[in-house]
Design a protein around this motif. Structure first.
Motif, short mmCIF file in Angstrom:
data_model
loop_
_atom_site.label_atom_id
_atom_site.label_comp_id
_atom_site.label_asym_id
_atom_site.label_seq_id
_atom_site.Cartn_x
_atom_site.Cartn_y
_atom_site.Cartn_z
N ALA A 134 0.81 -1.22 0.00
CA ALA A 134 0.00 0.00 0.00
C ALA A 134 0.84 1.27 0.00
N LEU A 135 1.88 1.32 -0.86
CA LEU A 135 2.65 2.57 -1.02
C LEU A 135 1.82 3.56 -1.82
N PHE A 136 2.09 4.86 -1.64
CA PHE A 136 1.43 5.86 -2.48
C PHE A 136 2.18 5.92 -3.80
N PRO A 137 1.52 5.52 -4.91
CA PRO A 137 2.26 5.34 -6.17
C PRO A 137 2.77 6.64 -6.77
N HIS A 138 2.09 7.75 -6.46
CA HIS A 138 2.46 9.03 -7.06
C HIS A 138 3.45 9.80 -6.20
N MET A 139 3.92 9.20 -5.10
CA MET A 139 4.90 9.88 -4.24
C MET A 139 6.23 9.15 -4.32
N SER A 140 7.33 9.91 -4.20
CA SER A 140 8.65 9.29 -4.19
C SER A 140 8.80 8.44 -2.94
N VAL A 141 9.85 7.62 -2.95
CA VAL A 141 10.16 6.79 -1.78
C VAL A 141 10.30 7.68 -0.55
N TYR A 142 11.03 8.78 -0.70
CA TYR A 142 11.25 9.71 0.40
C TYR A 142 9.91 10.22 0.96
N ASP A 143 9.04 10.66 0.04
CA ASP A 143 7.76 11.23 0.49
C ASP A 143 6.85 10.18 1.12
N ASN A 144 6.93 8.93 0.60
CA ASN A 144 6.16 7.85 1.22
C ASN A 144 6.54 7.67 2.68
N VAL A 145 7.86 7.71 2.93
CA VAL A 145 8.34 7.48 4.29
C VAL A 145 8.06 8.70 5.17
N ALA A 146 8.15 9.90 4.55
CA ALA A 146 7.97 11.15 5.32
C ALA A 146 6.51 11.42 5.66
N PHE A 147 5.59 10.77 4.91
CA PHE A 147 4.18 11.11 4.99
C PHE A 147 3.63 11.14 6.42
N GLY A 148 3.87 10.05 7.15
CA GLY A 148 3.32 9.93 8.51
C GLY A 148 3.86 11.01 9.44
N LEU A 149 5.13 11.37 9.24
CA LEU A 149 5.75 12.39 10.10
C LEU A 149 5.14 13.75 9.82
N LYS A 150 4.88 14.02 8.52
CA LYS A 150 4.24 15.30 8.15
C LYS A 150 2.87 15.40 8.79
N ILE A 151 2.08 14.32 8.65
CA ILE A 151 0.73 14.30 9.22
C ILE A 151 0.79 14.54 10.73
N ALA A 152 1.81 13.96 11.37
CA ALA A 152 1.93 14.09 12.83
C ALA A 152 2.45 15.47 13.23
N GLY A 153 2.74 16.31 12.23
CA GLY A 153 3.13 17.67 12.52
C GLY A 153 4.57 17.83 13.01
N ILE A 154 5.41 16.85 12.65
CA ILE A 154 6.84 16.95 13.00
C ILE A 154 7.45 18.07 12.16
N PRO A 155 8.27 18.93 12.73
CA PRO A 155 8.88 20.01 11.95
C PRO A 155 9.72 19.48 10.79
N ALA A 156 9.62 20.17 9.66
CA ALA A 156 10.31 19.73 8.44
C ALA A 156 11.81 19.53 8.68
N SER A 157 12.38 20.35 9.55
CA SER A 157 13.83 20.25 9.80
C SER A 157 14.20 18.89 10.41
N GLU A 158 13.28 18.30 11.14
CA GLU A 158 13.57 17.00 11.76
C GLU A 158 13.24 15.85 10.82
N ILE A 159 12.25 16.08 9.93
CA ILE A 159 11.77 14.99 9.08
C ILE A 159 12.89 14.40 8.23
N ALA A 160 13.68 15.29 7.60
CA ALA A 160 14.72 14.81 6.68
C ALA A 160 15.64 13.80 7.36
N GLY A 161 16.06 14.12 8.56
CA GLY A 161 16.98 13.24 9.29
C GLY A 161 16.34 11.90 9.62
N GLU A 162 15.08 11.94 10.06
CA GLU A 162 14.38 10.70 10.44
C GLU A 162 14.16 9.80 9.23
#
Ligand SMILES: Nc1ncnc2c1ncn2[C@@H]1O[C@H](COP(=O)(O)OP(=O)(O)OP(=O)(O)O)[C@@H](O)[C@H]1O
Ligand SMILES: [Mg+2]
Length: 372
Positions: free
Chosen positions: A87-115
Protein backbone atom coordinates in the motif's frame (compact mmCIF):
# COMPACT_ATOMS: atom_id res chain seq x y z
CA UNK A 1 9.68 -10.78 34.35
CA UNK A 2 9.76 -9.01 31.04
CA UNK A 3 7.45 -6.04 30.63
CA UNK A 4 4.23 -6.94 28.77
CA UNK A 5 3.69 -4.49 25.94
CA UNK A 6 0.45 -6.15 24.82
CA UNK A 7 -2.16 -7.92 26.87
CA UNK A 8 -5.06 -9.44 25.01
CA UNK A 9 -7.84 -10.60 27.28
CA UNK A 10 -10.60 -12.90 26.04
CA UNK A 11 -11.26 -11.07 22.75
CA UNK A 12 -13.84 -12.23 20.22
CA UNK A 13 -14.85 -11.05 16.76
CA UNK A 14 -17.60 -12.33 14.48
CA UNK A 15 -18.60 -11.28 10.99
CA UNK A 16 -22.31 -11.82 10.31
CA UNK A 17 -22.46 -14.49 13.00
CA UNK A 18 -19.35 -16.33 11.74
CA UNK A 19 -16.66 -16.42 14.42
CA UNK A 20 -13.27 -15.14 13.23
CA UNK A 21 -11.58 -14.82 16.65
CA UNK A 22 -12.92 -16.73 19.64
CA UNK A 23 -12.23 -15.74 23.27
CA UNK A 24 -8.54 -15.40 22.62
CA UNK A 25 -6.03 -14.35 25.29
CA UNK A 26 -2.35 -13.63 24.84
CA UNK A 27 0.45 -11.52 26.31
CA UNK A 28 3.41 -10.21 24.35
CA UNK A 29 6.75 -9.23 25.90
CA UNK A 30 8.39 -5.91 25.16
CA UNK A 31 10.86 -6.44 22.32
CA UNK A 32 9.54 -9.88 21.45
CA UNK A 33 9.25 -11.26 17.93
CA UNK A 34 5.94 -13.11 17.96
CA UNK A 35 4.39 -14.90 14.99
CA UNK A 36 0.78 -15.87 14.41
CA UNK A 37 0.89 -19.07 12.37
CA UNK A 38 -2.10 -20.86 10.93
CA UNK A 39 -3.96 -21.84 7.77
CA UNK A 40 -6.02 -19.51 5.61
CA UNK A 41 -9.10 -18.20 7.38
CA UNK A 42 -7.98 -19.02 10.94
CA UNK A 43 -8.24 -15.37 12.04
CA UNK A 44 -4.65 -14.06 11.75
CA UNK A 45 -5.45 -10.88 9.83
CA UNK A 46 -8.48 -10.27 12.03
CA UNK A 47 -6.18 -10.38 15.08
CA UNK A 48 -3.87 -7.78 13.54
CA UNK A 49 -6.80 -5.58 12.55
CA UNK A 50 -8.14 -5.72 16.11
CA UNK A 51 -4.69 -4.81 17.48
CA UNK A 52 -4.25 -2.00 14.98
CA UNK A 53 -7.70 -0.60 15.72
CA UNK A 54 -9.15 -1.18 12.22
CA UNK A 55 -11.84 -3.36 13.83
CA UNK A 56 -13.40 -3.26 17.29
CA UNK A 57 -13.69 -6.43 19.41
CA UNK A 58 -17.20 -7.81 20.06
CA UNK A 59 -16.03 -8.76 23.54
CA UNK A 60 -12.88 -8.78 25.65
CA UNK A 61 -10.19 -6.13 25.76
CA UNK A 62 -6.78 -5.24 24.35
CA UNK A 63 -4.24 -3.38 26.48
CA UNK A 64 -1.20 -1.64 25.01
CA UNK A 65 1.35 -0.59 27.61
CA UNK A 66 -1.35 -1.20 30.19
CA UNK A 67 -3.89 1.14 28.56
CA UNK A 68 -7.22 -0.23 27.31
CA UNK A 69 -7.58 0.31 23.54
CA UNK A 70 -11.37 0.11 23.23
CA UNK A 71 -12.58 3.07 21.19
CA UNK A 72 -9.04 4.30 20.40
CA UNK A 73 -8.56 5.14 16.70
CA UNK A 74 -5.73 3.43 14.75
CA UNK A 75 -3.69 6.66 14.47
CA UNK A 76 -3.80 7.08 18.24
CA UNK A 77 -2.45 3.60 19.01
CA UNK A 78 1.32 3.11 19.44
CA UNK A 79 1.16 0.52 16.67
CA UNK A 80 1.94 0.52 12.94
CA UNK A 81 0.89 -2.04 10.38
CA UNK A 82 2.65 -3.27 7.25
CA UNK A 83 -0.06 -4.69 5.02
CA UNK A 84 0.50 -7.54 2.64
CA UNK A 85 -0.11 -5.30 -0.37
CA UNK A 86 2.55 -2.75 0.81
CA UNK A 87 0.00 0.00 0.00
CA UNK A 88 2.65 2.57 -1.02
CA UNK A 89 1.43 5.86 -2.48
CA UNK A 90 2.26 5.34 -6.17
CA UNK A 91 2.46 9.03 -7.06
CA UNK A 92 4.90 9.88 -4.24
CA UNK A 93 8.65 9.29 -4.19
CA UNK A 94 10.16 6.79 -1.78
CA UNK A 95 11.25 9.71 0.40
CA UNK A 96 7.76 11.23 0.49
CA UNK A 97 6.16 7.85 1.22
CA UNK A 98 8.34 7.48 4.29
CA UNK A 99 7.97 11.15 5.32
CA UNK A 100 4.18 11.11 4.99
CA UNK A 101 3.32 9.93 8.51
CA UNK A 102 5.75 12.39 10.10
CA UNK A 103 4.24 15.30 8.15
CA UNK A 104 0.73 14.30 9.22
CA UNK A 105 1.93 14.09 12.83
CA UNK A 106 3.13 17.67 12.52
CA UNK A 107 6.84 16.95 13.00
CA UNK A 108 8.88 20.01 11.95
CA UNK A 109 10.31 19.73 8.44
CA UNK A 110 13.83 20.25 9.80
CA UNK A 111 13.57 17.00 11.76
CA UNK A 112 11.77 14.99 9.08
CA UNK A 113 14.72 14.81 6.68
CA UNK A 114 16.98 13.24 9.29
CA UNK A 115 14.38 10.70 10.44
CA UNK A 116 13.52 9.63 6.88
CA UNK A 117 17.20 9.20 6.05
CA UNK A 118 17.74 7.04 9.13
CA UNK A 119 14.74 4.84 8.33
CA UNK A 120 15.80 4.41 4.68
CA UNK A 121 19.31 3.54 5.80
CA UNK A 122 17.98 0.85 8.15
CA UNK A 123 16.27 -0.86 5.23
CA UNK A 124 19.31 -0.23 2.97
CA UNK A 125 17.50 2.13 0.59
CA UNK A 126 19.37 5.35 1.41
CA UNK A 127 20.26 5.84 -2.27
CA UNK A 128 16.70 5.39 -3.52
CA UNK A 129 14.81 8.26 -1.90
CA UNK A 130 13.99 10.01 -5.19
CA UNK A 131 12.71 6.92 -7.01
CA UNK A 132 9.01 6.30 -7.50
CA UNK A 133 7.52 3.01 -6.12
CA UNK A 134 6.95 1.77 -9.69
CA UNK A 135 10.70 1.96 -10.29
CA UNK A 136 11.50 -0.48 -7.48
CA UNK A 137 11.57 -4.28 -7.24
CA UNK A 138 9.04 -6.08 -5.06
CA UNK A 139 11.58 -6.55 -2.29
CA UNK A 140 12.56 -2.86 -2.39
CA UNK A 141 8.91 -1.76 -2.24
CA UNK A 142 8.50 -4.06 0.72
CA UNK A 143 11.41 -2.34 2.45
CA UNK A 144 9.89 1.10 1.76
CA UNK A 145 6.70 -0.09 3.42
CA UNK A 146 8.74 -1.19 6.43
CA UNK A 147 10.70 2.09 6.53
CA UNK A 148 7.40 3.98 6.47
CA UNK A 149 6.11 1.89 9.36
CA UNK A 150 9.18 2.26 11.59
CA UNK A 151 9.97 5.92 10.92
CA UNK A 152 7.80 7.18 13.77
CA UNK A 153 9.11 4.51 16.15
CA UNK A 154 5.94 2.63 17.09
CA UNK A 155 5.97 0.44 20.21
CA UNK A 156 4.68 -2.45 18.12
CA UNK A 157 4.98 -3.26 14.44
CA UNK A 158 2.32 -5.53 12.93
CA UNK A 159 3.27 -7.33 9.74
CA UNK A 160 0.66 -9.20 7.70
CA UNK A 161 2.36 -11.77 5.46
CA UNK A 162 4.81 -9.08 4.36
CA UNK A 163 6.93 -11.41 2.26
CA UNK A 164 4.35 -13.55 0.51
CA UNK A 165 4.73 -11.70 -2.79
CA UNK A 166 8.49 -12.22 -2.93
CA UNK A 167 10.28 -15.11 -4.61
CA UNK A 168 11.91 -17.78 -2.46
CA UNK A 169 15.44 -16.37 -2.44
CA UNK A 170 14.38 -12.79 -1.76
CA UNK A 171 12.02 -13.97 0.94
CA UNK A 172 14.87 -15.79 2.73
CA UNK A 173 16.99 -12.64 2.51
CA UNK A 174 14.19 -10.37 3.76
CA UNK A 175 13.51 -12.73 6.68
CA UNK A 176 17.06 -12.30 7.92
CA UNK A 177 17.02 -8.54 7.32
CA UNK A 178 13.74 -8.11 9.13
CA UNK A 179 14.97 -10.13 12.10
CA UNK A 180 18.16 -8.07 12.17
CA UNK A 181 16.14 -4.84 11.97
CA UNK A 182 13.98 -5.97 14.86
CA UNK A 183 17.08 -6.63 16.99
CA UNK A 184 18.51 -3.22 16.08
CA UNK A 185 15.31 -1.31 16.82
CA UNK A 186 14.17 -3.31 19.82
CA UNK A 187 10.57 -2.84 18.66
CA UNK A 188 8.03 -5.61 19.35
CA UNK A 189 7.13 -7.34 16.08
CA UNK A 190 3.99 -9.36 15.48
CA UNK A 191 4.18 -11.21 12.19
CA UNK A 192 1.42 -13.13 10.47
CA UNK A 193 2.33 -16.02 8.21
CA UNK A 194 1.09 -19.42 7.13
CA UNK A 195 4.67 -20.51 6.39
CA UNK A 196 6.06 -22.65 9.20
CA UNK A 197 9.68 -22.25 8.16
CA UNK A 198 9.34 -18.47 8.13
CA UNK A 199 7.71 -18.54 11.57
CA UNK A 200 10.48 -20.72 12.98
CA UNK A 201 13.36 -18.73 11.43
CA UNK A 202 12.23 -15.39 12.78
CA UNK A 203 10.28 -15.80 15.99
CA UNK A 204 10.98 -15.87 19.70
CA UNK A 205 7.56 -17.45 20.13
CA UNK A 206 5.01 -18.85 17.73
CA UNK A 207 1.24 -18.85 18.25
CA UNK A 208 -0.39 -21.69 16.33
CA UNK A 209 -3.98 -20.74 15.47
CA UNK A 210 -6.94 -22.79 14.32
CA UNK A 211 -10.48 -21.49 13.66
CA UNK A 212 -10.04 -18.31 15.70
CA UNK A 213 -8.47 -20.10 18.69
CA UNK A 214 -4.93 -20.69 19.93
CA UNK A 215 -3.83 -24.33 19.76
CA UNK A 216 -0.36 -23.76 21.23
CA UNK A 217 2.04 -20.97 22.15
CA UNK A 218 5.73 -21.75 22.44
CA UNK A 219 9.25 -21.33 21.12
CA UNK A 220 9.76 -22.83 17.66
CA UNK A 221 11.54 -25.74 19.29
CA UNK A 222 8.70 -26.42 21.74
CA UNK A 223 6.17 -26.31 18.91
CA UNK A 224 8.17 -28.74 16.76
CA UNK A 225 9.45 -31.14 19.39
CA UNK A 226 6.58 -31.06 21.84
CA UNK A 227 3.35 -30.33 19.97
CA UNK A 228 0.41 -30.25 22.34
CA UNK A 229 -2.02 -31.96 20.00
CA UNK A 230 -2.34 -33.62 16.59
CA UNK A 231 -3.38 -30.36 14.88
CA UNK A 232 -0.13 -28.63 15.84
CA UNK A 233 1.95 -31.73 15.11
CA UNK A 234 0.48 -31.98 11.61
CA UNK A 235 0.72 -28.26 10.87
CA UNK A 236 4.46 -28.01 11.49
CA UNK A 237 6.62 -30.35 9.43
CA UNK A 238 6.09 -34.02 8.62
CA UNK A 239 4.85 -36.30 11.37
CA UNK A 240 4.20 -40.01 11.76
CA UNK A 241 1.26 -40.80 14.01
CA UNK A 242 1.40 -44.34 15.37
CA UNK A 243 -1.48 -45.89 17.31
CA UNK A 244 -0.86 -47.39 20.70
CA UNK A 245 -2.32 -48.52 23.97
CA UNK A 246 -0.77 -48.15 27.41
CA UNK A 247 -0.25 -51.57 29.03
CA UNK A 248 1.39 -50.51 32.28
CA UNK A 249 3.69 -48.19 34.18
CA UNK A 250 7.38 -48.84 34.59
CA UNK A 251 9.13 -46.26 36.76
CA UNK A 252 9.07 -43.00 34.78
CA UNK A 253 8.27 -44.86 31.54
CA UNK A 254 5.16 -46.57 30.28
CA UNK A 255 4.83 -49.98 28.75
CA UNK A 256 2.78 -49.72 25.60
CA UNK A 257 1.80 -51.64 22.55
CA UNK A 258 2.50 -49.49 19.47
CA UNK A 259 1.17 -50.74 16.14
CA UNK A 260 0.84 -54.10 17.89
CA UNK A 261 4.47 -54.23 19.12
CA UNK A 262 5.42 -53.95 22.81
CA UNK A 263 7.64 -50.92 23.47
CA UNK A 264 8.60 -48.64 26.30
CA UNK A 265 7.68 -44.94 25.92
CA UNK A 266 8.19 -41.77 27.92
CA UNK A 267 5.73 -38.92 28.38
CA UNK A 268 5.32 -35.93 30.64
CA UNK A 269 1.59 -36.67 30.60
CA UNK A 270 0.08 -39.28 32.86
CA UNK A 271 -1.64 -42.33 31.44
CA UNK A 272 -3.35 -45.37 32.91
CA UNK A 273 -3.36 -48.95 31.75
CA UNK A 274 -5.77 -49.35 28.86
CA UNK A 275 -5.53 -45.72 27.65
CA UNK A 276 -5.44 -45.40 23.88
CA UNK A 277 -2.66 -43.07 22.69
CA UNK A 278 -0.99 -41.56 19.64
CA UNK A 279 2.78 -42.01 19.49
CA UNK A 280 4.27 -39.23 17.36
CA UNK A 281 7.64 -39.43 15.63
CA UNK A 282 9.24 -37.11 13.10
CA UNK A 283 10.70 -38.79 9.99
CA UNK A 284 14.22 -38.04 11.23
CA UNK A 285 13.55 -39.67 14.62
CA UNK A 286 13.48 -43.22 13.25
CA UNK A 287 16.43 -45.56 13.01
CA UNK A 288 16.10 -48.22 10.34
CA UNK A 289 18.02 -51.46 9.85
CA UNK A 290 17.75 -54.01 7.08
CA UNK A 291 16.43 -57.17 8.72
CA UNK A 292 19.15 -59.66 7.81
CA UNK A 293 21.66 -57.36 9.49
CA UNK A 294 19.63 -57.33 12.64
CA UNK A 295 19.86 -61.11 12.67
CA UNK A 296 23.56 -61.16 11.84
CA UNK A 297 24.56 -58.66 14.50
CA UNK A 298 23.73 -60.00 17.95
CA UNK A 299 24.35 -56.63 19.60
CA UNK A 300 21.88 -54.83 17.32
CA UNK A 301 19.38 -57.63 17.65
CA UNK A 302 19.61 -57.30 21.42
CA UNK A 303 19.32 -53.49 21.31
CA UNK A 304 16.34 -53.49 18.99
CA UNK A 305 14.66 -56.63 20.25
CA UNK A 306 12.49 -54.64 22.66
CA UNK A 307 11.18 -51.92 20.42
CA UNK A 308 11.15 -52.88 16.83
CA UNK A 309 8.42 -52.36 14.34
CA UNK A 310 8.89 -54.48 11.25
CA UNK A 311 8.02 -53.50 7.74
CA UNK A 312 8.91 -53.29 4.08
CA UNK A 313 10.46 -50.41 2.13
CA UNK A 314 8.05 -49.28 -0.60
CA UNK A 315 9.92 -46.36 -2.20
CA UNK A 316 13.11 -44.40 -1.71
CA UNK A 317 13.42 -40.70 -2.63
CA UNK A 318 16.77 -38.98 -3.03
CA UNK A 319 16.55 -35.48 -1.48
CA UNK A 320 20.16 -34.26 -1.49
CA UNK A 321 21.32 -34.13 2.11
CA UNK A 322 18.80 -36.80 3.09
CA UNK A 323 16.73 -39.46 1.48
CA UNK A 324 13.24 -40.46 2.36
CA UNK A 325 11.82 -43.94 2.71
CA UNK A 326 8.17 -44.89 2.48
CA UNK A 327 7.80 -47.93 4.70
CA UNK A 328 4.70 -50.05 5.22
CA UNK A 329 4.69 -51.65 8.63
CA UNK A 330 3.53 -55.25 8.91
CA UNK A 331 0.18 -54.16 10.33
CA UNK A 332 -0.42 -52.00 7.23
CA UNK A 333 0.48 -48.57 8.72
CA UNK A 334 2.49 -46.41 6.33
CA UNK A 335 5.33 -44.30 7.71
CA UNK A 336 7.83 -41.79 6.31
CA UNK A 337 11.46 -42.05 7.41
CA UNK A 338 14.22 -39.58 6.62
CA UNK A 339 17.79 -40.92 6.53
CA UNK A 340 21.07 -39.08 6.09
CA UNK A 341 22.77 -39.85 2.84
CA UNK A 342 26.30 -41.20 2.92
CA UNK A 343 27.94 -39.32 0.05
CA UNK A 344 30.69 -41.93 -0.32
CA UNK A 345 28.19 -44.71 -0.88
CA UNK A 346 27.75 -45.73 -4.48
CA UNK A 347 24.13 -46.68 -4.09
CA UNK A 348 21.42 -45.92 -1.57
CA UNK A 349 21.63 -48.24 1.38
CA UNK A 350 17.92 -49.08 1.28
CA UNK A 351 15.93 -50.41 -1.66
CA UNK A 352 12.29 -50.99 -2.44
CA UNK A 353 11.34 -54.42 -1.18
CA UNK A 354 13.87 -54.52 1.70
CA UNK A 355 12.56 -55.99 4.91
CA UNK A 356 13.45 -53.56 7.67
CA UNK A 357 13.28 -53.08 11.42
CA UNK A 358 12.30 -49.59 12.55
CA UNK A 359 13.14 -48.24 16.00
CA UNK A 360 13.88 -45.03 17.85
CA UNK A 361 15.51 -43.98 21.07
CA UNK A 362 13.15 -43.98 24.00
CA UNK A 363 12.12 -40.43 24.85
CA UNK A 364 12.18 -39.14 21.27
CA UNK A 365 8.49 -39.98 20.89
CA UNK A 366 5.65 -37.66 21.88
CA UNK A 367 2.75 -39.54 23.44
CA UNK A 368 -0.67 -37.87 23.29
CA UNK A 369 -4.10 -39.02 24.39
CA UNK A 370 -6.01 -40.61 21.49
CA UNK A 371 -8.22 -38.03 19.78
CA UNK A 372 -10.84 -40.63 18.90
N1 LIG B 1 -14.60 -8.06 6.60
C1 LIG B 1 -15.04 -9.31 6.74
N2 LIG B 1 -16.33 -9.64 6.53
C2 LIG B 1 -16.79 -10.89 6.68
N3 LIG B 1 -16.01 -11.93 7.04
C3 LIG B 1 -14.70 -11.69 7.25
C4 LIG B 1 -14.13 -10.38 7.11
N4 LIG B 1 -12.81 -10.45 7.38
C5 LIG B 1 -12.57 -11.75 7.67
N5 LIG B 1 -13.69 -12.51 7.61
C6 LIG B 1 -13.79 -13.94 7.89
O1 LIG B 1 -13.17 -14.20 9.14
C7 LIG B 1 -12.39 -15.39 9.11
C8 LIG B 1 -10.95 -15.06 9.48
O2 LIG B 1 -10.39 -14.26 8.44
P1 LIG B 1 -8.91 -13.70 8.45
O3 LIG B 1 -8.78 -12.75 7.34
O4 LIG B 1 -8.61 -13.21 9.82
O5 LIG B 1 -8.07 -15.04 8.19
P2 LIG B 1 -6.50 -15.21 7.95
O6 LIG B 1 -6.05 -16.19 8.98
O7 LIG B 1 -5.84 -13.90 7.89
O8 LIG B 1 -6.47 -15.94 6.53
P3 LIG B 1 -5.42 -15.76 5.29
O9 LIG B 1 -4.22 -16.62 5.65
O10 LIG B 1 -6.18 -16.35 4.15
O11 LIG B 1 -5.12 -14.31 5.13
C9 LIG B 1 -12.57 -15.96 7.73
O12 LIG B 1 -13.57 -16.95 7.79
C10 LIG B 1 -13.03 -14.79 6.90
O13 LIG B 1 -13.84 -15.20 5.84
MG1 LIG C 1 -4.85 -12.87 6.34
Amino acid sequence: MANKVIKISDISKSYDGDIAVKKLSLSVDDGEFLTLLGPSGCGKTTMLRLLGGFEECDGGEIFLDGKPMTGIEPENRPVNTVFQSYALFPHMSVYDNVAFGLKIAGIPASEIAGEVKKALKLVRLDEMGQRMPGELSGGQQQRVAIARAIVNKPRVLLLDEPMSALDYRLRKEMQKELKELQRTLGITFILVTHDQEEAFTMSDRVVVMNKGCIEQIGTPREIYEDPSNLYVARFVGEINILDGIITGKNGCSFNAEVEGVPVSVKSKRDFSEGDKVHVLLRPEDFRVEVMHEVKDDPELAEKFAKALLKGTVEHTYYKGATYDLDITLDDGKKILVSEFFDEDAETLYFHAGDRVAVGWFEGWEVVLPHEG
